[in-house]
Write an enzyme that holds these catalytic residues in place. Structure first.
Site, mmCIF file in Angstrom:
data_model
loop_
_atom_site.group_PDB
_atom_site.id
_atom_site.type_symbol
_atom_site.label_atom_id
_atom_site.label_comp_id
_atom_site.label_asym_id
_atom_site.label_seq_id
_atom_site.Cartn_x
_atom_site.Cartn_y
_atom_site.Cartn_z
ATOM 1 N N ASP A 19 49.436 52.322 42.410
ATOM 2 C CA ASP A 19 48.281 52.196 41.522
ATOM 3 C C ASP A 19 47.989 50.713 41.350
ATOM 4 O O ASP A 19 48.885 49.866 41.525
ATOM 5 C CB ASP A 19 48.603 52.850 40.180
ATOM 6 C CG ASP A 19 47.541 52.602 39.145
ATOM 7 O OD1 ASP A 19 46.368 52.895 39.422
ATOM 8 O OD2 ASP A 19 47.900 52.093 38.061
ATOM 9 N N ASP A 71 45.782 48.840 38.558
ATOM 10 C CA ASP A 71 45.794 48.281 37.200
ATOM 11 C C ASP A 71 46.930 48.872 36.377
ATOM 12 O O ASP A 71 47.049 50.081 36.229
ATOM 13 C CB ASP A 71 44.458 48.553 36.515
ATOM 14 C CG ASP A 71 43.297 48.000 37.332
ATOM 15 O OD1 ASP A 71 43.343 46.820 37.704
ATOM 16 O OD2 ASP A 71 42.355 48.776 37.616
#
Length: 556
Positions: A350, A352
């Site tokens: 992922d 952020d």
């Protein structure tokens, strides 16, 4: 105390799904026959062909019993992958796997409770006794007899309860079996080789004969490819160990061989040899057709003529189809097959909150701040030959808060700080769009795996919220959660693996990384502290919280 169980149903949306769920909702749950803690329907329709949500019937009985029903999409990767997506998303002690074409009798939950209560600690799985209703007004067709064979099948997952602990230890179903064929025998064989016992229970489940067209007996010959995979995985004696029986494949080989010899002799002008081989082919084919016709509908019974016609032409086609599929499987697995679960070839992160500190809807490269150990972890993976990628929800695009140029500028800065990634895959949609790529849907992970040229099972997803874990589970990838202050406690409790850092996350999956070693006990202890120390404790007998299917902590 009664054992807690969850129900998992893989489906491609057949009408029979509603009948099954209604028979489950109609159970008279009570103290002596507890309700499931959760029902998970694994929608295995193709994301492209069926982007819309699966419509479920009215399940008032389950609502009244307080049983949540969830739908998990697995992206059309087959029943093994769908079952894995289902059991990995629950936390009950037992997982009851049901096919979407069975019907549960009224006393099913009572007998299931007795089966689970009677299971000793060495029992891995409990099979139901399947009953296939056949027509009373005529003799059964070939397809009906084949379905009736489930009554004596060993460890069929039409109704099979497995301890979740066992599924976790074995890595679940081998997703290299793309059909509803042999994946259950493979799992049972692996469980028994680790000294787990499989038993038949007291509950009975009805398995009606599913409607089928005349070509069905030819299509099912594709299972011969799975037989080749079973041999590659378990050796030449796999049939005896898995108790599957031998079938007619040797006769199919003889039939095809006779036909090939007849054609070859004819081409060479050897009429005598061609006639002899042709007669052998005709005799073998006629015998095969006779064996299939004899127990079927008698002359004058309903549908007898159409059945005989079907038996004649399919008896001509089946031997060649079976041999062709077996050869294709043997060629595909001529170098053998690694044991399941397969080694990890790619780690997908992922963006952020995982690789960089979260700045909601960030379109400014100057605001990028990478996580401390991210560069070292990524460089280590690259040095080991492991592919790295990014899968990220970026709804700022769909909301009109960011331009594509801004997002690409942030990505360029991240690559400047952390080095090149093998793939970037982003979802620009908002939750209201109902897309199949926004995490926790599996689309981003499936797309990234395809671009990297690996299977989803060869990937691990590392993220900081439940949506990252949910997307990995739905896609069939491994998942590690690295919590941040915005991670919800229930997301931590539901995650299969929790790490205190990116370094720890990679250590936890190192035994599946090619050429690496398992994490040390100290590493596992520190990782478990992330779950039990700073966050809410794990509750293994309850349902997986809805956080695996929702986004928490900022926009992703």
């Amino acid at each position: 105390m009664r054992a807690a169980y969850a129900v998992v149903v893989p489906t491609i949306g057949r009408p029979s799904l509603g009948v099954l769920l209604e028979s489950l909702a109609a159970q008279r749950f009570g103290e002596d026959r507890p309700a499931p803690v959760e029902v998970v329907v694994c929608d295995d329709r193709s994301l492209e062909a069926a982007p819309g949500a699966l419509v479920l019937p009215d399940l008032t009985g389950l609502d009244r019993a307080g049983v949540p029903v969830r739908v998990v999409r697995s992206g059309g990767r087959g029943p093994a992958a769908a079952r894995n997506a289902g059991w990995r998303s629950v936390r009950a002690e037992w997982v009851v796997l049901l096919d979407d074409d069975v019907v549960l009798p009224a006393d099913w939950s009572e007998h299931l409770a007795a089966d689970l209560a009677a299971a000793g600690p060495d029992v891995a799985g409990i099979q139901a006794r399947l009953r296939v209703p056949l027509p009373g007004h005529r003799r059964p067709t070939d397809w009906e007899r084949n379905t009736a064979g489930l009554e004596g099948a060993r460890w069929a997952t039409a109704d099979m309860a497995y301890r979740r602990e066992v599924l976790e230890r074995l890595g679940g179903f081998d997703e290299r079996f793309p059909r509803a064929y042999r994946e259950d025998a493979d799992l049972a064989l692996r469980a028994r080789r680790q000294d787990w016992r499989l038993v038949r229970g007291s509950r009975a489940t009805e398995h009606p004969v599913r409607p089928a067209d005349p070509r069905v007996s030819v299509r099912v010959q594709a299972g011969a490819r799975d037989d080749a995979l079973m041999r590659a995985l378990h050796g030449a004696r796999w049939r005896e160990e898995a108790e599957t029986g031998r079938g007619r494949f040797a006769w199919h080989v003889a039939t095809v061989g006779a036909g090939v010899c007849a054609l070859g002799a004819a081409v060479l002008g050897r009429r005598g040899a061609a006639a002899l081989a042709g007669a052998a082919w005709a005799a073998l084919t006629a015998d095969f057709a006779r064996r299939r016709i004899a127990p079927g509908p008698a002359r004058g019974e309903d549908g007898w003529l159409a059945e005989r016609r079907t038996m004649v032409w399919t008896s001509v086609v089946i031997p060649a189809a079976a041999v062709r599929h077996r050869l294709a499987g043997a060629l595909a697995h001529r170098a053998g097959a690694p044991p399941w679960p397969v080694p990890v070839q790619a780690v997908l992160f992922d963006r952020d909150g995982t690789l960089v500190h979260d700045v909601p809807y960030n379109g400014d490269p100057d605001r990028v701040r990478v996580v401390d150990d991210a560069r070292a972890v990524l460089d280590d993976l690259r040095a080991r030959g492991i592919k790295v990628g990014v899968v990220t929800n970026q709804s700022g695009l769909g909301r009109g808060l960011l331009t594509l140029a801004q997002v690409e500028a942030v990505e360029a800065r991240i690559e400047a700080e952390l080095g090149p990634f093998d793939v970037w895959v982003r979802c620009p949609h908002t939750p209201a769009d109902g897309c199949t790529c926004r995490k926790p849907q599996p689309g981003l992970v499936l797309r990234a795996a395809a671009r990297l040229g690996v299977s989803p099972a060869e990937c691990v997803v590392v993220g900081d919220i439940g949506a990252d874990v949910g997307a990995a589970i739905a896609a069939g990838a491994g998942a590690v959660l690295v919590p941040t202050p915005v991670t919800r406690p229930e997301e931590v409790a539901a995650a299969p693996l929790v790490a205190v850092s990116l370094t720890e996350a990679v250590a936890l999956v190192r035994e599946r990384l090619a050429g690496t070693t398992p994490p040390s006990p100290e590493q596992r202890t520190r990782a478990e502290h992330a779950r039990t120390g700073a966050h809410a404790p794990r509750v293994p007998t309850g349902p997986a919280p809805a956080s695996l299917s929702t986004v928490g902590g900022g926009d992703r």
